[in-house]
Design a protein around this motif. Structure first.
Motif, mmCIF file in Angstrom:
data_model
loop_
_atom_site.group_PDB
_atom_site.id
_atom_site.type_symbol
_atom_site.label_atom_id
_atom_site.label_comp_id
_atom_site.label_asym_id
_atom_site.label_seq_id
_atom_site.Cartn_x
_atom_site.Cartn_y
_atom_site.Cartn_z
ATOM 1 N N ILE A 172 -41.216 -15.099 -11.651
ATOM 2 C CA ILE A 172 -41.305 -14.797 -10.454
ATOM 3 C C ILE A 172 -40.296 -16.401 -10.650
ATOM 4 O O ILE A 172 -39.729 -16.527 -9.419
ATOM 5 C CB ILE A 172 -43.039 -15.198 -9.613
ATOM 6 N N VAL A 173 -40.930 -16.784 -11.526
ATOM 7 C CA VAL A 173 -40.101 -18.674 -11.063
ATOM 8 C C VAL A 173 -39.013 -18.913 -11.543
ATOM 9 O O VAL A 173 -37.627 -19.082 -10.859
ATOM 10 C CB VAL A 173 -40.622 -19.906 -12.250
ATOM 11 N N GLU A 174 -38.280 -17.588 -12.704
ATOM 12 C CA GLU A 174 -36.923 -17.418 -12.306
ATOM 13 C C GLU A 174 -35.595 -16.996 -11.338
ATOM 14 O O GLU A 174 -34.953 -17.322 -11.186
ATOM 15 C CB GLU A 174 -36.941 -16.232 -13.233
ATOM 16 N N ALA A 175 -36.682 -16.182 -10.536
ATOM 17 C CA ALA A 175 -35.806 -16.200 -9.312
ATOM 18 C C ALA A 175 -35.890 -16.626 -7.948
ATOM 19 O O ALA A 175 -35.211 -16.396 -7.315
ATOM 20 C CB ALA A 175 -36.587 -14.049 -8.769
ATOM 21 N N ALA A 176 -37.199 -17.233 -8.255
ATOM 22 C CA ALA A 176 -37.643 -18.149 -6.923
ATOM 23 C C ALA A 176 -36.751 -19.258 -6.346
ATOM 24 O O ALA A 176 -36.481 -20.508 -7.312
ATOM 25 C CB ALA A 176 -39.193 -18.288 -6.873
ATOM 26 N N GLY A 177 -36.410 -19.207 -5.019
ATOM 27 C CA GLY A 177 -35.686 -20.325 -4.270
ATOM 28 C C GLY A 177 -36.685 -21.281 -3.622
ATOM 29 O O GLY A 177 -36.246 -22.277 -2.977
ATOM 30 N N VAL A 178 -37.332 -20.931 -3.456
ATOM 31 C CA VAL A 178 -39.045 -21.648 -2.962
ATOM 32 C C VAL A 178 -39.968 -21.704 -3.804
ATOM 33 O O VAL A 178 -39.670 -21.749 -4.822
ATOM 34 C CB VAL A 178 -39.332 -20.737 -2.101
ATOM 35 N N PRO A 179 -40.210 -23.378 -3.880
ATOM 36 C CA PRO A 179 -41.314 -23.196 -4.150
ATOM 37 C C PRO A 179 -42.478 -22.234 -4.877
ATOM 38 O O PRO A 179 -42.805 -21.506 -4.004
ATOM 39 C CB PRO A 179 -41.842 -24.602 -4.222
#
Lengths: 252, 66
Positions: A172-179
């Protein structure tokens, strides 16, 4: 080091978001919130009880902590949208922690209802922070739908089981552009540190502090853990090795 | 006329407003929100919004949670 958390254009120096549920009294809650250093804290919306003494809102106001209403207790998108609108009216904030649960035994979030509500609330001008399972596909879809952050669980609410699927949190972190805010499941300080080491931008917790034997001390521990985990993430951990690598010269 | 306020049946004078319904529970307006039959009534409209017989009024506030 200037390392603010930015959600929906708003800056926060603290990466620990607190809940207020489970505290035995407002005095205990107040002390815990102060020790946590939090700048953003959730409340629930319920029927007004004329016999209630004191208000969680007074505690937050005195501490200068921004209020984040949630839609806890909602089972459908329809209920969640109405609750968010009532919270906006009562608290004069268009921020909402969107929480739509599927059943009372697990309190796991319902992805279909959550997504439906998120689309409607974004269209209605809300800054939406949805509580979701540790599902990278759903996190991406919610970001595309205009959510200001995503809040995957580590484990079920109040369970204290920690982060059951660190791999999915990393995805999730790798793909996320939001916090990415790790929400639910934190049991103790090492869980909060791990969330930050995995790359989460913040941690939201309540029970681990409010139901600890000493809530203010646990709040202080969580504050340190979040800061330590964040620093470790930024510092970059060493790779894991199968065998030893000498840290002293091997020749005399 | 009979309405329900937070799930409790109440008798209010005919033409009573949302503001009067809220007053049966609290004198405070801050931090309080109202829905009538599932629709939010904004604070500024409480005094001018008349209730009808059988209306369901929900009066909410923030509590510890999350």
């Amino acid at each position: 080091m200037d390392d603010d958390l930015i959600i929906g254009g708003e800056k926060f120096a603290s990466r620990l978001i607190m809940g207020t549920g489970g505290a035995p009294s407002l005095e205990v809650l107040d002390a815990a919130l102060a020790a946590s250093g939090t700048e953003l804290t959730t409340v629930a919306m319920r029927r007004l009880d004329p016999s209630a003494r004191g208000s969680v809102l007074d505690v937050l106001r005195r501490r200068g902590i921004r209020v984040l209403p949630n839609t806890a207790g909602c089972f459908t998108a329809q209920e969640a949208v109405l609750t968010a609108r009532l919270a906006r009216e009562a608290l004069e904030t268009d921020w909402v922690k969107l929480e739509v649960i599927s059943d009372e035994r697990t309190l796991l979030p319902d992805p279909i209802e959550t997504f439906d509500a998120a689309e409607r609330l974004v269209a209605d001008g809300f800054t939406v922070l949805p509580y979701i399972g540790d599902d990278p596909a759903l996190a991406r879809r919610l970001e595309q739908a205009g959510c200001a952050a995503v809040m995957p669980l580590g484990a079920p609410i109040g369970s204290g089981l920690g982060i059951r699927n660190p791999h999915n949190i990393e995805l999730i972190v790798e793909a996320a552009g939001v916090p990415v805010i790790l929400d639910a499941g934190i049991g103790t300080a090492s869980d909060a540190a791990l969330a930050m080491e995995l790359g989460c931008d913040a941690v939201l917790l309540a029970t681990a502090v409010t139901r600890a034997q000493r809530p203010d001390l646990m709040a202080q521990a969580m504050r340190s853990a979040v800061a330590a985990g964040r620093a470790a993430r930024l510092a970059g951990r060493i790779p894991r090795r199968r065998y030893a690598e000498a840290s002293s010269p091997m020749t005399p | 006329m009979n309405v329900t306020i937070n799930g409790v049946a109440r008798e209010l004078p005919s033409g009573a407003t949302v503001a009067e319904a809220v007053k049966t529970l609290t004198e405070t307006r801050n931090g309080v929100a109202v829905a009538v039959n599932g629709e939010v009534v904004s604070r500024g409209a409480w005094d001018s919004t008349a209730l009808a017989d059988a209306d369901a009024v929900e009066v909410l506030t923030a509590v510890q949670g999350g």
